[in-house]
Design a protein around this motif. Structure first.
Motif, PDB file in Angstrom:
ATOM      1  N   ALA A  10       0.841  -1.187   0.000  1.00 40.15           N
ATOM      2  CA  ALA A  10       0.000   0.000   0.000  1.00 40.15           C
ATOM      3  C   ALA A  10       0.884   1.246   0.000  1.00 40.15           C
ATOM      4  CB  ALA A  10      -0.905   0.001   1.237  1.00 40.15           C
ATOM      5  N   GLU A  11       0.367   2.295  -0.647  1.00 46.02           N
ATOM      6  CA  GLU A  11       1.134   3.536  -0.662  1.00 46.02           C
ATOM      7  C   GLU A  11       1.188   4.161   0.720  1.00 46.02           C
ATOM      8  OE1 GLU A  11      -0.081   6.345  -3.521  1.00 46.02           O
ATOM      9  OE2 GLU A  11       0.459   5.115  -5.254  1.00 46.02           O
ATOM     10  N   ARG A  12       0.245   3.785   1.576  1.00 45.01           N
ATOM     11  CA  ARG A  12       0.183   4.351   2.929  1.00 45.01           C
ATOM     12  C   ARG A  12       0.272   3.224   3.948  1.00 45.01           C
ATOM     13  NH1 ARG A  12      -4.984   8.227   2.716  1.00 45.01           N
ATOM     14  NH2 ARG A  12      -5.996   6.201   2.893  1.00 45.01           N
ATOM     15  N   GLU A  20      -2.943  11.112   4.212  1.00 44.17           N
ATOM     16  CA  GLU A  20      -3.789  11.461   3.073  1.00 44.17           C
ATOM     17  C   GLU A  20      -3.153  12.529   2.199  1.00 44.17           C
ATOM     18  OE1 GLU A  20      -6.855  11.494   0.414  1.00 44.17           O
ATOM     19  OE2 GLU A  20      -6.479  10.088   2.050  1.00 44.17           O
ATOM     20  N   ASP A  21      -2.388  13.424   2.806  1.00 39.39           N
ATOM     21  CA  ASP A  21      -1.782  14.542   2.067  1.00 39.39           C
ATOM     22  C   ASP A  21      -0.486  14.074   1.430  1.00 39.39           C
ATOM     23  OD1 ASP A  21      -1.051  16.989   1.062  1.00 39.39           O
ATOM     24  OD2 ASP A  21      -0.231  17.716   2.958  1.00 39.39           O
ATOM     25  N   GLN A  32       9.325   7.785  -2.888  1.00 40.31           N
ATOM     26  CA  GLN A  32       9.099   9.116  -2.361  1.00 40.31           C
ATOM     27  C   GLN A  32       7.626   9.489  -2.321  1.00 40.31           C
ATOM     28  OE1 GLN A  32      12.182  11.301  -4.804  1.00 40.31           O
ATOM     29  NE2 GLN A  32      12.705  12.027  -2.771  1.00 40.31           N
ATOM     30  N   THR A  33       6.779   8.701  -2.953  1.00 43.39           N
ATOM     31  CA  THR A  33       5.341   8.930  -2.866  1.00 43.39           C
ATOM     32  C   THR A  33       4.695   8.033  -1.824  1.00 43.39           C
ATOM     33  OG1 THR A  33       4.793   7.290  -4.569  1.00 43.39           O
ATOM     34  CG2 THR A  33       5.326   9.525  -5.314  1.00 43.39           C
ATOM     35  N   GLN A  34       5.461   7.136  -1.220  1.00 49.69           N
ATOM     36  CA  GLN A  34       4.932   6.213  -0.214  1.00 49.69           C
ATOM     37  C   GLN A  34       5.118   6.819   1.170  1.00 49.69           C
ATOM     38  OE1 GLN A  34       7.277   2.752  -0.993  1.00 49.69           O
ATOM     39  NE2 GLN A  34       6.115   2.160  -2.805  1.00 49.69           N
ATOM     40  N   GLY A  54     -10.937   6.545  -0.530  1.00 48.62           N
ATOM     41  CA  GLY A  54     -10.810   5.500  -1.538  1.00 48.62           C
ATOM     42  C   GLY A  54      -9.445   4.855  -1.558  1.00 48.62           C
ATOM     43  N   LYS A  55      -8.623   5.117  -0.556  1.00 46.53           N
ATOM     44  CA  LYS A  55      -7.282   4.543  -0.472  1.00 46.53           C
ATOM     45  C   LYS A  55      -7.138   3.788   0.839  1.00 46.53           C
ATOM     46  CE  LYS A  55      -5.199   8.352  -3.085  1.00 46.53           C
ATOM     47  NZ  LYS A  55      -4.196   9.453  -3.034  1.00 46.53           N
TER      48      LYS A  55
END
Length: 613
Positions: free
Chosen positions: A52-54, A138-139, A181-183, A213-214
């Motif tokens: 997951a990205e988060r 989220e940001d 860097q986006t995770q 939605g994430k």
């Protein structure tokens, strides 16, 4: 008349017998197939294997169990890897909220269940902290990496392929290092001592996921400590640093902390080992780990890191390979030609200007041997490590502990030397020679992970030549020096991928560690110990014939000091005007100086650290 058995019928029992004989070597040779039982058991793993990205790491455990230590170590490691990571400490929120509503928010009575006013404050602090945590996850629109060859491909079509340079990317490709860097990874640092609190955290994550939605991956990391001696040591460290005890004497602070722990113990509920949630249990500061439903990124990154972290006092020494014959030859030619002073710091560090031809430069880059200056540094390094090792051994003996360390395999070292030392080197001959000591013949672990930045098709070329022959590629280098990948080679970002295992080796070793490598690699490693942005590592100075020593601090940081062992070890001066400038793996920077950070970065060190001359 009975039919005779066919040839295939005759051989089948024999083949079956052969398969059974090979059972202990190969196991079953039947093709793996999907079964209802297998699919049901693998469903949880399939879900967890997706990165997951988060990700939310929720710390759990009684006070003074090392949770904040683990949080800080994880923060530094994950940030160094390129992830966006932040700690949300509920204790800090609690102090801020309580300072506006109560005067005694720090003593043990504040944590009593019968204190309803304090319970409301603790609840409010937890809500504020978790809200900020989820809002930050989220940001994810900030810190997005800029386009660059080998990473973001939006400008790929403008890069012309020549006979000397192959495309190392394709349009639309995003490199693995850039995607990191986006995770975002948040660390929720609190006791989270009850099942109800942990379920509330999961519910809030589910609600946030429904709104955005994430999905947010959640893993509980529980720190358990039942070693009385270790607990007493942790108590002393906590009361000496935690703001809650700033206005108390040592005796008062210790008694207050013990009462606080007792109040938590009365309601503490360990993470359920049979539950469906993902968790990692750490026993007595990484002496043992229990892992459940942890796959994908967590298994590959977080678990090895947690296993390596410890509270030891082992020093780590980093240094460049010694001066080589080619370096000395170049310096002598500069002196004869009336070149600049040898004390002047070189911009790129180069091979001798007599190197002719692309292939010749490439050959000398990898196979050059130590010169007279490099051999002096090797001998001085041996003596320095011997002295440092004996000092560490004496300190351990005074503390009543004579175990000198463990090997990478986890076994206790039975070293023939007075102390144990892990020596790691690149596979370059000059680095191996620097690490080979007759008086201290420690085994040298030579690994290609420590080899210098691979410049691919541009190896041996000078920056001016690259700029002239490949202007479009050079523009990308100017815009994004950290992520720009040399065609057929690497970027600075790529170095992190192969240095993760090196960092784990250094962290987990319980004796002195020596790393002999090259400037590009050492710049990335130093950024880890300094806790500075790795994307700015190209501006870190790695002095010649100097040992950079890092000693762990109790809070998880490192104390840095520099020790120049060969005073006359000269830096390479800038080349004369018009001279050939092939870039060397031992250069102060593989990039133009204007692409690096300001000189002030060279003096900046991590929190709680300082630099000695």
């Amino acid at each position: 008349m009975t039919p005779e058995p066919s040839k295939s019928q005759e051989t089948k029992p024999e083949a079956d017998q052969d398969d059974r004989q090979q059972y202990y070597d190969k196991g079953s040779v039947e093709l793996a197939v999907e079964t209802p039982v297998m699919m049901k058991r693998l469903e949880k793993r399939r879900a967890m294997a997706e990165n997951a990205e988060r990700l939310l790491i929720v710390l759990c455990g009684l006070p003074a169990r090392g949770k904040s230590f683990v949080a800080r170590k994880l923060l530094n490691y994950l940030t160094w890897r390129g992830n966006q990571c932040r700690i949300f400490n509920v204790g800090r929120y609690r102090r801020q909220v309580a300072s506006q509503q109560a005067d005694d928010a720090c003593d043990a009575n504040f944590f009593d269940d019968s204190n309803q006013a304090a319970a409301r404050i603790r609840e409010e602090a937890a809500k504020l902290a978790l809200k900020d945590t989820l809002d930050w996850l989220e940001d994810n629109q900030t810190n997005t990496p800029a386009p660059s060859p080998g990473s973001m491909g939006d400008s790929a079509s403008s890069f012309e392929t020549t006979s000397n340079c192959r495309d190392s990317f394709y349009y639309g490709h995003v490199s693995h290092t850039s995607r990191r860097q986006t995770q975002r990874i948040a660390i929720f640092d609190a006791t989270n001592s009850t099942k109800q609190r942990r379920e509330w955290i999961l519910d809030q994550c589910d609600k946030a996921g429904e709104e955005s939605g994430k999905e947010t991956g959640v893993v509980f990391v529980e720190s358990i400590c039942d070693d009385v001696e270790l607990l007493n040591e942790n108590f002393r460290v906590k009361i000496s640093t935690c703001p809650d005890f700033a206005n108390m004497s040592e005796e008062e602070a210790l008694q207050d902390l013990q009462r606080r722990v007792q109040k938590y113990e009365s309601r503490y509920e360990p993470v359920d080992v049979s539950g469906p949630h993902s968790y990692i249990k750490i026993f007595n500061l990484s002496s043992r780990l229990m892992v459940n439903h942890v796959y994908g990124r967590l298994a590959k990154v977080v678990v090895p890191a947690l296993m390596s972290f410890n509270t030891g006092s082992q020093p780590i020494f980093l240094c460049r390979a010694g001066e080589t014959k080619a370096m000395r030859s170049y310096i002598e030619q500069q002196e004869k030609a009336g070149g600049p002073s040898l004390s002047r710091r070189d911009s790129y560090a180069v091979l001798d200007s007599s190197s002719s031809g692309y292939d010749g430069a490439k050959k000398r880059l990898k196979g050059d041997r130590l010169g007279e200056g490099g051999l002096r540094f090797r001998d001085a390094l041996c003596e320095f490590i011997g002295d440092e090792g004996m000092k560490l051994l004496e300190r351990k003996k005074k503390s009543g502990h004579d175990v000198t360390g463990t090997s990478i395999s986890g076994l206790r070292q039975r070293s023939p030397h007075a102390f144990s030392c892990l020596v790691m080197s690149s596979t370059m001959p000059r680095a191996l020679e620097t690490a080979a000591w007759e008086k201290l013949p420690f085994p040298v672990k030579d690994v290609s992970n420590l080899n210098p930045l691979d410049m691919g098709d541009f190896t041996g070329m000078d920056l001016e030549g690259i700029k002239e022959q490949h202007p479009e590629w050079y523009k990308h280098l100017e815009r994004e020096p950290f992520h720009t990948r040399f065609p057929g080679g690497e970027s600075y970002g790529d170095l992190i991928n192969r240095l993760e295992s090196v960092v784990i080796d250094m962290e987990q070793h319980l004796g002195p560690t020596v790393v002999v490598s090259h400037v590009s690699v050492l710049q990335v490693l130093v950024s880890y110990f300094r806790s500075t942005p790795v994307t700015e590592c190209t501006g870190i100075e790695i002095p010649m014939h100097t040992v950079m020593k890092f000693v762990p601090l109790r809070g998880g940081g490192w104390l840095e000091s520099h020790h120049k062992l060969v005073p006359d070890g000269a830096e390479l001066p800038p080349p004369l005007a018009g001279a050939q400038q092939p870039i060397w793996g031992d250069s102060s920077s593989c990039l133009p100086t204007r692409l690096g950070s300001s000189p002030g970065l060279n003096r900046r060190v991590g929190k709680g650290s300082k630099t000695k001359a």
